[in-house]
Design a protein around this motif. Structure first.
Motif, PDB file in Angstrom:
ATOM      1  N   THR A 132       0.840  -1.201   0.000  1.00 16.22           N
ATOM      2  CA  THR A 132       0.000   0.000   0.000  1.00 16.22           C
ATOM      3  C   THR A 132       0.874   1.248   0.000  1.00 16.22           C
ATOM      4  O   THR A 132       1.870   1.309   0.719  1.00 16.22           O
ATOM      5  CB  THR A 132      -0.923   0.046   1.235  1.00 16.22           C
ATOM      6  N   SER A 175      -1.966  -1.144  -3.671  1.00 15.87           N
ATOM      7  CA  SER A 175      -3.127  -0.264  -3.588  1.00 15.87           C
ATOM      8  C   SER A 175      -2.669   1.129  -3.161  1.00 15.87           C
ATOM      9  O   SER A 175      -1.585   1.294  -2.599  1.00 15.87           O
ATOM     10  CB  SER A 175      -4.156  -0.804  -2.589  1.00 15.87           C
ATOM     11  N   SER A 214     -11.083  -0.829   2.357  1.00 13.28           N
ATOM     12  CA  SER A 214     -10.441  -0.708   1.046  1.00 13.28           C
ATOM     13  C   SER A 214     -10.765   0.637   0.397  1.00 13.28           C
ATOM     14  O   SER A 214     -10.553   0.821  -0.803  1.00 13.28           O
ATOM     15  CB  SER A 214     -10.899  -1.854   0.131  1.00 13.28           C
TER      16      SER A 214
END
Length: 252
Positions: A132, A175, A214
């Motif tokens: 991330t 992400s 998320s």
């Protein structure tokens, strides 16, 4: 994002939001490395949080970024989370002459720093099973504060960059999440205990809850209405916001 079992690097981790996030992640058992320019402050945070690590880093300096990125990957090959938190917020006057040296420093720190550091580490992050990249922007990315025009502009630009990077990484293991704080009671401007500023502890608690999801953007309850795009009414909102700030100045 996954909230445990990570190896996390946080820029600007010696104070304020950066330190708050570092200690919150550390308390959950993650391996946390903090970075910043002020070595003594970094050492104090590490001493108070056994097991935490530190790396000296000036995000406004490309050579420092490249050196720190290499050191990070060597010392912590499991690195899978980057938190681009470091930032500076000098006041300015867009109705007058802008100090070019100060403006360039703001751009180098708040915009180019996160872009360069993410660029230096994204190849490594893409090799991790899950990773991330987190950007700490600001509510001022959506609602500029006129007396910090350059700062507000860098945060809007960083928000735009995060949108693009998120799309480009859509088919990878990486992400991208964005934190957009309101005014938080830290020393970014001056830790004044102004009642308009959100308590750091409350901000960290709500933000950690948001990061567990998320969601692409994590905004605390206090600014959700501002984040809900005002569309064609943007100018009236910005004008009213700044008129109120002028009437009730921020302590500096």
């Amino acid at each position: 994002m996954q909230m445990t079992g990570n190896t996390i690097f946080i820029t600007g981790g010696a104070s304020g939001i950066g330190r708050g996030l570092a200690e919150a992640f550390h308390a959950r058992g993650n391996t946390v490395i903090i970075g910043g320019r002020r070595k003594a402050l970094l050492e104090d945070v590490v001493a108070e949080n056994p097991g935490m690590d530190m790396i000296e880093l000036d995000v406004a300096d490309l050579a420092s970024i490249e050196t720190a990125a290499g050191e990070l990957v060597t010392r912590h090959p499991s690195l899978n989370v980057l938190v681009n938190n470091a930032g500076i917020m000098p006041f300015d006057n867009a109705a007058g002459r802008i100090d070019d040296v100060v403006a360039q420093k703001i751009i180098d720190t708040n915009l180019l720093g996160p872009i360069r550091l993410s660029s230096a580490l994204v190849g490594h992050l893409k090799m991790r099973p899950h990773a991330t990249i987190i950007y700490n922007t600001s509510v001022l990315a959506y609602l500029p504060l006129a007396v910090t025009a350059v700062y507000s502009a860098t945060k809007a630009a960083l928000h735009s960059y995060a949108l693009s990077q998120r799309f480009m990484l859509r088919d990878t293991t990486v992400s991208v999440q964005e934190i957009a704080p309101p005014w938080v009671n830290t020393d970014l401007i001056k830790k004044s205990d102004d009642p308009r500023a959100m308590a750091l502890e409350d901000f960290i608690a709500q933000t950690m809850q948001g990061l567990e999801t998320s969601d692409e953007e994590v905004v605390v309850e206090a600014i959700k209405a501002i984040r809900a795009n005002p569309g064609p009414h943007e100018h009236a909102l910005v004008n009213a916001f700044n008129a109120d700030i002028i009437a009730h100045p921020i302590p500096v």
